[in-house]
Enzyme design. Structure first.
Site, PDB file in Angstrom:
ATOM      1  N   LYS A  53       0.843  -1.206   0.000  1.00 32.28           N
ATOM      2  CA  LYS A  53       0.000   0.000   0.000  1.00 32.28           C
ATOM      3  C   LYS A  53       0.878   1.257   0.000  1.00 32.28           C
ATOM      4  O   LYS A  53       0.640   2.189  -0.761  1.00 32.28           O
ATOM      5  CB  LYS A  53      -0.935  -0.009   1.227  1.00 32.28           C
ATOM      6  CG  LYS A  53      -2.058  -1.030   1.096  1.00 32.28           C
ATOM      7  CD  LYS A  53      -2.809  -1.257   2.402  1.00 32.28           C
ATOM      8  CE  LYS A  53      -3.870  -2.343   2.222  1.00 32.28           C
ATOM      9  NZ  LYS A  53      -4.556  -2.718   3.466  1.00 32.28           N
ATOM     10  N   GLN A  97      -4.487  -0.899   9.658  1.00 32.18           N
ATOM     11  CA  GLN A  97      -4.452  -2.267   9.134  1.00 32.18           C
ATOM     12  C   GLN A  97      -5.017  -3.257  10.156  1.00 32.18           C
ATOM     13  O   GLN A  97      -4.632  -3.235  11.327  1.00 32.18           O
ATOM     14  CB  GLN A  97      -2.997  -2.647   8.776  1.00 32.18           C
ATOM     15  CG  GLN A  97      -2.840  -4.015   8.152  1.00 32.18           C
ATOM     16  CD  GLN A  97      -3.491  -4.116   6.765  1.00 32.18           C
ATOM     17  OE1 GLN A  97      -3.387  -3.218   5.943  1.00 32.18           O
ATOM     18  NE2 GLN A  97      -4.186  -5.219   6.525  1.00 32.18           N
ATOM     19  N   ASP A 120     -10.924   3.224   4.089  1.00 31.76           N
ATOM     20  CA  ASP A 120     -11.341   1.818   4.048  1.00 31.76           C
ATOM     21  C   ASP A 120     -12.867   1.699   3.966  1.00 31.76           C
ATOM     22  O   ASP A 120     -13.389   0.620   3.669  1.00 31.76           O
ATOM     23  CB  ASP A 120     -10.844   1.076   5.301  1.00 31.76           C
ATOM     24  CG  ASP A 120      -9.606   0.240   5.032  1.00 31.76           C
ATOM     25  OD1 ASP A 120      -9.384  -0.133   3.863  1.00 31.76           O
ATOM     26  OD2 ASP A 120      -8.864  -0.046   5.995  1.00 31.76           O
TER      27      ASP A 120
END
Ligand code: NAD
Length: 289
Positions: A53, A97, A120
Protein backbone atom coordinates in the site's frame (compact mmCIF):
# COMPACT_ATOMS: atom_id res chain seq x y z
CA UNK A 1 -14.10 -19.45 -24.05
CA UNK A 2 -13.87 -18.38 -20.42
CA UNK A 3 -12.80 -14.75 -19.90
CA UNK A 4 -10.01 -14.36 -17.36
CA UNK A 5 -10.73 -11.19 -15.40
CA UNK A 6 -7.23 -9.76 -15.03
CA UNK A 7 -7.23 -7.62 -11.88
CA UNK A 8 -3.53 -6.92 -12.20
CA UNK A 9 -3.97 -5.29 -15.62
CA UNK A 10 -7.13 -3.37 -14.69
CA UNK A 11 -5.47 -2.13 -11.48
CA UNK A 12 -2.47 -0.87 -13.51
CA UNK A 13 -4.84 1.09 -15.80
CA UNK A 14 -6.63 2.58 -12.78
CA UNK A 15 -3.32 3.52 -11.15
CA UNK A 16 -2.14 5.42 -14.21
CA UNK A 17 -5.45 7.36 -14.28
CA UNK A 18 -5.13 8.08 -10.55
CA UNK A 19 -1.51 9.28 -11.01
CA UNK A 20 -2.68 11.91 -13.53
CA UNK A 21 -5.48 13.05 -11.22
CA UNK A 22 -3.16 13.13 -8.18
CA UNK A 23 -0.74 15.36 -10.11
CA UNK A 24 -3.61 17.73 -11.00
CA UNK A 25 -4.67 17.79 -7.35
CA UNK A 26 -1.11 18.59 -6.22
CA UNK A 27 -0.84 21.40 -8.80
CA UNK A 28 -4.12 22.91 -7.62
CA UNK A 29 -3.56 22.58 -3.86
CA UNK A 30 0.20 22.81 -3.44
CA UNK A 31 0.44 19.31 -1.98
CA UNK A 32 -0.42 15.78 -3.07
CA UNK A 33 -3.19 13.72 -1.43
CA UNK A 34 -1.86 12.21 1.81
CA UNK A 35 -2.50 8.74 3.24
CA UNK A 36 -1.55 7.63 6.76
CA UNK A 37 -1.13 3.87 7.21
CA UNK A 38 -1.07 2.50 10.76
CA UNK A 39 0.28 -0.98 11.49
CA UNK A 40 0.24 -2.39 15.01
CA UNK A 41 2.34 -5.50 15.69
CA UNK A 42 4.28 -7.76 13.35
CA UNK A 43 1.72 -9.99 11.61
CA UNK A 44 3.64 -11.11 8.48
CA UNK A 45 0.66 -10.85 6.06
CA UNK A 46 -0.21 -7.37 7.37
CA UNK A 47 3.39 -6.27 6.87
CA UNK A 48 3.24 -7.38 3.22
CA UNK A 49 -0.10 -5.59 2.66
CA UNK A 50 1.09 -2.38 4.31
CA UNK A 51 4.35 -2.48 2.34
CA UNK A 52 2.42 -2.76 -0.97
CA UNK A 53 0.00 0.00 0.00
CA UNK A 54 2.78 2.42 0.96
CA UNK A 55 4.83 1.62 -2.17
CA UNK A 56 1.90 2.04 -4.57
CA UNK A 57 0.78 5.27 -2.90
CA UNK A 58 4.20 6.76 -3.63
CA UNK A 59 4.17 5.37 -7.20
CA UNK A 60 1.02 7.34 -8.09
CA UNK A 61 2.55 10.54 -6.67
CA UNK A 62 0.71 10.66 -3.38
CA UNK A 63 2.28 11.09 0.03
CA UNK A 64 2.15 8.17 2.42
CA UNK A 65 3.04 8.33 6.09
CA UNK A 66 3.66 5.05 7.84
CA UNK A 67 3.14 4.51 11.57
CA UNK A 68 4.49 1.16 12.77
CA UNK A 69 3.66 0.51 16.42
CA UNK A 70 4.71 -2.43 18.62
CA UNK A 71 2.27 -5.30 19.33
CA UNK A 72 2.15 -4.13 22.97
CA UNK A 73 0.58 -0.77 22.01
CA UNK A 74 -2.33 0.13 24.25
CA UNK A 75 -5.76 1.26 23.11
CA UNK A 76 -5.40 4.80 24.47
CA UNK A 77 -2.12 5.28 22.58
CA UNK A 78 -3.65 4.11 19.29
CA UNK A 79 -6.74 6.30 19.77
CA UNK A 80 -4.45 9.28 20.44
CA UNK A 81 -2.64 8.62 17.15
CA UNK A 82 -5.97 8.43 15.28
CA UNK A 83 -7.02 11.72 16.89
CA UNK A 84 -3.76 13.37 15.80
CA UNK A 85 -4.19 12.08 12.21
CA UNK A 86 -7.81 13.26 12.19
CA UNK A 87 -6.55 16.75 13.10
CA UNK A 88 -3.68 16.76 10.57
CA UNK A 89 -4.71 18.87 7.58
CA UNK A 90 -2.18 17.29 5.22
CA UNK A 91 -3.64 13.80 5.81
CA UNK A 92 -6.68 12.99 3.67
CA UNK A 93 -6.95 9.25 4.35
CA UNK A 94 -6.33 7.09 7.40
CA UNK A 95 -5.99 3.32 7.19
CA UNK A 96 -5.57 1.17 10.30
CA UNK A 97 -4.45 -2.27 9.13
CA UNK A 98 -6.48 -5.17 10.55
CA UNK A 99 -6.21 -7.42 12.50
CA UNK A 100 -5.32 -5.47 15.64
CA UNK A 101 -3.80 -7.16 18.73
CA UNK A 102 -6.34 -8.61 21.21
CA UNK A 103 -5.95 -5.84 23.82
CA UNK A 104 -7.35 -3.33 21.32
CA UNK A 105 -11.04 -2.99 20.47
CA UNK A 106 -10.89 -2.72 16.66
CA UNK A 107 -14.44 -1.36 16.42
CA UNK A 108 -13.63 1.48 18.79
CA UNK A 109 -10.53 2.43 16.79
CA UNK A 110 -12.23 2.27 13.37
CA UNK A 111 -15.16 4.31 14.67
CA UNK A 112 -12.74 7.00 15.90
CA UNK A 113 -11.50 7.70 12.35
CA UNK A 114 -13.05 10.85 10.87
CA UNK A 115 -15.60 9.49 8.32
CA UNK A 116 -14.23 12.05 5.82
CA UNK A 117 -10.79 10.34 6.06
CA UNK A 118 -12.10 6.76 6.30
CA UNK A 119 -10.54 5.43 3.07
CA UNK A 120 -11.34 1.82 4.05
CA UNK A 121 -15.03 2.76 4.21
CA UNK A 122 -15.56 0.78 7.43
CA UNK A 123 -16.98 3.59 9.60
CA UNK A 124 -20.72 3.12 10.35
CA UNK A 125 -21.38 6.56 8.83
CA UNK A 126 -19.95 5.40 5.49
CA UNK A 127 -21.64 1.98 5.76
CA UNK A 128 -24.92 3.83 6.33
CA UNK A 129 -24.34 6.14 3.38
CA UNK A 130 -23.73 3.11 1.16
CA UNK A 131 -26.91 1.46 2.44
CA UNK A 132 -29.08 4.51 1.69
CA UNK A 133 -27.31 5.35 -1.57
CA UNK A 134 -25.68 8.62 -0.46
CA UNK A 135 -22.17 9.51 -1.62
CA UNK A 136 -19.48 8.41 0.83
CA UNK A 137 -16.33 6.31 1.03
CA UNK A 138 -16.97 2.69 0.00
CA UNK A 139 -14.81 -0.30 1.06
CA UNK A 140 -12.03 -1.07 -1.44
CA UNK A 141 -12.34 -4.84 -1.92
CA UNK A 142 -16.08 -4.63 -2.76
CA UNK A 143 -15.38 -1.79 -5.23
CA UNK A 144 -12.67 -3.93 -6.86
CA UNK A 145 -14.91 -7.01 -6.98
CA UNK A 146 -17.74 -5.16 -8.72
CA UNK A 147 -15.37 -3.42 -11.16
CA UNK A 148 -14.10 -6.86 -12.23
CA UNK A 149 -17.65 -8.19 -12.63
CA UNK A 150 -18.37 -5.17 -14.88
CA UNK A 151 -15.34 -6.05 -16.97
CA UNK A 152 -17.19 -9.28 -17.79
CA UNK A 153 -20.48 -7.50 -18.41
CA UNK A 154 -20.80 -3.72 -18.33
CA UNK A 155 -24.51 -3.85 -17.44
CA UNK A 156 -25.19 -6.18 -14.51
CA UNK A 157 -28.83 -5.07 -14.34
CA UNK A 158 -31.31 -7.89 -13.68
CA UNK A 159 -28.68 -10.54 -12.95
CA UNK A 160 -29.19 -12.81 -9.96
CA UNK A 161 -26.09 -12.34 -7.81
CA UNK A 162 -25.29 -14.69 -4.94
CA UNK A 163 -22.77 -13.24 -2.50
CA UNK A 164 -21.28 -15.91 -0.23
CA UNK A 165 -20.18 -14.22 3.02
CA UNK A 166 -21.80 -11.51 5.12
CA UNK A 167 -18.85 -9.68 6.67
CA UNK A 168 -18.95 -5.91 7.08
CA UNK A 169 -15.68 -5.71 5.14
CA UNK A 170 -16.63 -7.70 2.04
CA UNK A 171 -19.98 -9.55 1.86
CA UNK A 172 -22.42 -6.84 2.98
CA UNK A 173 -20.88 -3.92 1.03
CA UNK A 174 -20.53 -6.11 -2.11
CA UNK A 175 -24.24 -6.89 -1.82
CA UNK A 176 -25.06 -3.16 -1.48
CA UNK A 177 -23.00 -2.27 -4.55
CA UNK A 178 -24.63 -5.03 -6.59
CA UNK A 179 -28.07 -3.75 -5.54
CA UNK A 180 -27.02 -0.35 -6.87
CA UNK A 181 -26.13 -2.13 -10.14
CA UNK A 182 -29.74 -3.40 -10.20
CA UNK A 183 -28.86 -7.03 -9.52
CA UNK A 184 -31.24 -9.26 -7.60
CA UNK A 185 -29.03 -10.07 -4.64
CA UNK A 186 -28.98 -13.10 -2.35
CA UNK A 187 -26.57 -13.02 0.58
CA UNK A 188 -25.50 -16.52 1.65
CA UNK A 189 -23.56 -17.40 4.80
CA UNK A 190 -22.56 -20.24 7.09
CA UNK A 191 -26.18 -21.00 8.03
CA UNK A 192 -27.55 -20.99 4.47
CA UNK A 193 -29.24 -24.24 3.52
CA UNK A 194 -28.39 -26.11 0.34
CA UNK A 195 -25.82 -23.58 -0.84
CA UNK A 196 -24.75 -25.41 -4.05
CA UNK A 197 -28.36 -25.48 -5.32
CA UNK A 198 -28.82 -21.79 -4.44
CA UNK A 199 -25.60 -20.87 -6.23
CA UNK A 200 -26.65 -22.83 -9.32
CA UNK A 201 -29.44 -20.26 -9.71
CA UNK A 202 -26.91 -17.42 -9.86
CA UNK A 203 -25.72 -15.49 -12.91
CA UNK A 204 -22.97 -13.95 -10.77
CA UNK A 205 -21.24 -15.49 -7.74
CA UNK A 206 -19.03 -13.49 -5.40
CA UNK A 207 -17.16 -15.78 -3.00
CA UNK A 208 -15.89 -14.12 0.21
CA UNK A 209 -15.65 -16.98 2.68
CA UNK A 210 -12.03 -17.63 3.61
CA UNK A 211 -12.01 -21.35 2.78
CA UNK A 212 -9.71 -22.65 0.05
CA UNK A 213 -11.50 -24.16 -2.96
CA UNK A 214 -14.91 -24.03 -1.24
CA UNK A 215 -16.86 -23.20 -4.44
CA UNK A 216 -16.71 -26.29 -6.62
CA UNK A 217 -18.18 -27.12 -10.05
CA UNK A 218 -21.33 -28.25 -8.25
CA UNK A 219 -22.09 -24.58 -7.37
CA UNK A 220 -21.90 -23.20 -10.89
CA UNK A 221 -24.28 -23.32 -13.86
CA UNK A 222 -22.67 -22.80 -17.27
CA UNK A 223 -22.12 -19.12 -18.14
CA UNK A 224 -21.86 -17.77 -14.57
CA UNK A 225 -19.54 -14.84 -13.77
CA UNK A 226 -17.37 -15.88 -10.79
CA UNK A 227 -15.56 -13.35 -8.60
CA UNK A 228 -13.21 -14.94 -6.07
CA UNK A 229 -12.40 -12.63 -3.16
CA UNK A 230 -10.77 -15.28 -0.99
CA UNK A 231 -7.08 -15.19 -0.16
CA UNK A 232 -5.93 -18.37 1.57
CA UNK A 233 -2.37 -19.54 2.15
CA UNK A 234 -2.00 -23.31 1.67
CA UNK A 235 1.10 -25.53 1.69
CA UNK A 236 2.84 -25.47 -1.69
CA UNK A 237 5.79 -27.17 -3.36
CA UNK A 238 9.10 -27.27 -1.51
CA UNK A 239 7.49 -26.35 1.82
CA UNK A 240 6.62 -22.87 0.54
CA UNK A 241 3.09 -21.58 1.00
CA UNK A 242 1.02 -20.51 -1.98
CA UNK A 243 -2.11 -18.39 -2.29
CA UNK A 244 -5.42 -19.81 -3.45
CA UNK A 245 -8.93 -18.40 -3.54
CA UNK A 246 -12.27 -19.62 -2.22
CA UNK A 247 -13.07 -21.07 -5.65
CA UNK A 248 -11.71 -24.33 -7.03
CA UNK A 249 -10.39 -22.51 -10.10
CA UNK A 250 -9.45 -25.59 -12.20
CA UNK A 251 -12.91 -27.15 -11.80
CA UNK A 252 -15.00 -23.96 -12.06
CA UNK A 253 -13.20 -22.03 -14.83
CA UNK A 254 -14.41 -24.29 -17.70
CA UNK A 255 -18.04 -23.66 -16.66
CA UNK A 256 -17.80 -19.92 -15.98
CA UNK A 257 -18.23 -17.24 -18.64
CA UNK A 258 -15.70 -15.14 -16.72
CA UNK A 259 -13.62 -15.73 -13.60
CA UNK A 260 -11.00 -13.94 -11.49
CA UNK A 261 -7.69 -15.67 -10.75
CA UNK A 262 -6.06 -15.77 -7.29
CA UNK A 263 -3.58 -14.18 -7.09
CA UNK A 264 -3.97 -11.43 -9.70
CA UNK A 265 -7.74 -10.86 -9.45
CA UNK A 266 -9.46 -8.96 -6.65
CA UNK A 267 -6.25 -8.46 -4.59
CA UNK A 268 -4.57 -5.85 -6.84
CA UNK A 269 -7.92 -4.09 -7.33
CA UNK A 270 -8.24 -3.59 -3.58
CA UNK A 271 -5.09 -1.48 -3.43
CA UNK A 272 -6.03 0.44 -6.60
CA UNK A 273 -9.32 1.44 -4.95
CA UNK A 274 -7.50 2.42 -1.77
CA UNK A 275 -5.57 4.94 -3.90
CA UNK A 276 -8.78 5.99 -5.62
CA UNK A 277 -10.49 6.48 -2.23
CA UNK A 278 -7.55 8.56 -0.96
CA UNK A 279 -7.83 10.86 -3.98
CA UNK A 280 -11.60 11.01 -3.52
CA UNK A 281 -11.28 11.85 0.19
CA UNK A 282 -8.76 14.60 -0.65
CA UNK A 283 -11.08 16.08 -3.27
CA UNK A 284 -14.10 15.92 -0.96
CA UNK A 285 -12.13 17.64 1.81
CA UNK A 286 -10.45 20.33 -0.29
CA UNK A 287 -12.85 20.47 -3.22
CA UNK A 288 -12.29 20.63 -6.98
CA UNK A 289 -9.32 18.95 -8.67
P1 NAD B 1 -15.00 -13.26 7.42
O1 NAD B 1 -14.40 -14.44 8.11
O2 NAD B 1 -15.26 -12.02 8.18
O3 NAD B 1 -16.38 -13.71 6.76
C1 NAD B 1 -16.52 -14.95 6.12
C2 NAD B 1 -17.95 -15.14 5.75
O4 NAD B 1 -18.07 -16.43 5.14
C3 NAD B 1 -18.92 -15.13 6.93
O5 NAD B 1 -19.92 -14.17 6.71
C4 NAD B 1 -19.51 -16.53 6.99
O6 NAD B 1 -20.92 -16.54 7.24
C5 NAD B 1 -19.24 -17.07 5.59
N1 NAD B 1 -19.02 -18.51 5.68
C6 NAD B 1 -18.14 -19.17 6.46
N2 NAD B 1 -18.27 -20.51 6.27
C7 NAD B 1 -19.25 -20.67 5.38
C8 NAD B 1 -19.87 -21.81 4.82
N3 NAD B 1 -19.50 -23.05 5.15
N4 NAD B 1 -20.84 -21.62 3.92
C9 NAD B 1 -21.24 -20.37 3.58
N5 NAD B 1 -20.70 -19.26 4.09
C10 NAD B 1 -19.72 -19.41 4.99
O7 NAD B 1 -14.06 -12.99 6.16
P2 NAD B 1 -13.90 -11.68 5.22
O8 NAD B 1 -13.12 -10.66 5.92
O9 NAD B 1 -15.22 -11.32 4.64
O10 NAD B 1 -12.96 -12.30 4.08
C11 NAD B 1 -13.38 -13.37 3.26
C12 NAD B 1 -12.24 -13.82 2.39
O11 NAD B 1 -11.84 -12.74 1.56
C13 NAD B 1 -10.97 -14.23 3.16
O12 NAD B 1 -10.33 -15.27 2.42
C14 NAD B 1 -10.12 -13.00 3.12
O13 NAD B 1 -8.73 -13.29 3.20
C15 NAD B 1 -10.46 -12.47 1.75
N6 NAD B 1 -10.24 -11.04 1.59
C16 NAD B 1 -9.60 -10.65 0.47
C17 NAD B 1 -9.37 -9.30 0.23
C18 NAD B 1 -8.69 -8.90 -1.04
O14 NAD B 1 -8.11 -7.84 -1.10
N7 NAD B 1 -8.76 -9.73 -2.09
C19 NAD B 1 -9.80 -8.35 1.17
C20 NAD B 1 -10.50 -8.77 2.29
C21 NAD B 1 -10.71 -10.13 2.49
Amino acid sequence: MTQLLDGKALAATLRSEIAGQAAAFAAAHGRPPGLAVVLVGDDPASQVYVGSKVKQTAEVGMRSVEHRLPASTGQAELLALVDALNADDAIDGILVQLPLPPQIDAGLVLNRIDPAKDVDGFHPVNAGRLAVGEPGLVPCTPLGSVALAKLARADLSGLHAVVIGRSNIVGKPVAQLLLQENCTVTIAHSRTRNLPALCRQADLIVAAIGRPGFVTADFVKPGTIVIDVGINRVPGEGGKGRLVGDVDFEAVAPLASAITPVPGGVGPMTIAFLLSNTLRAARLRLGGL
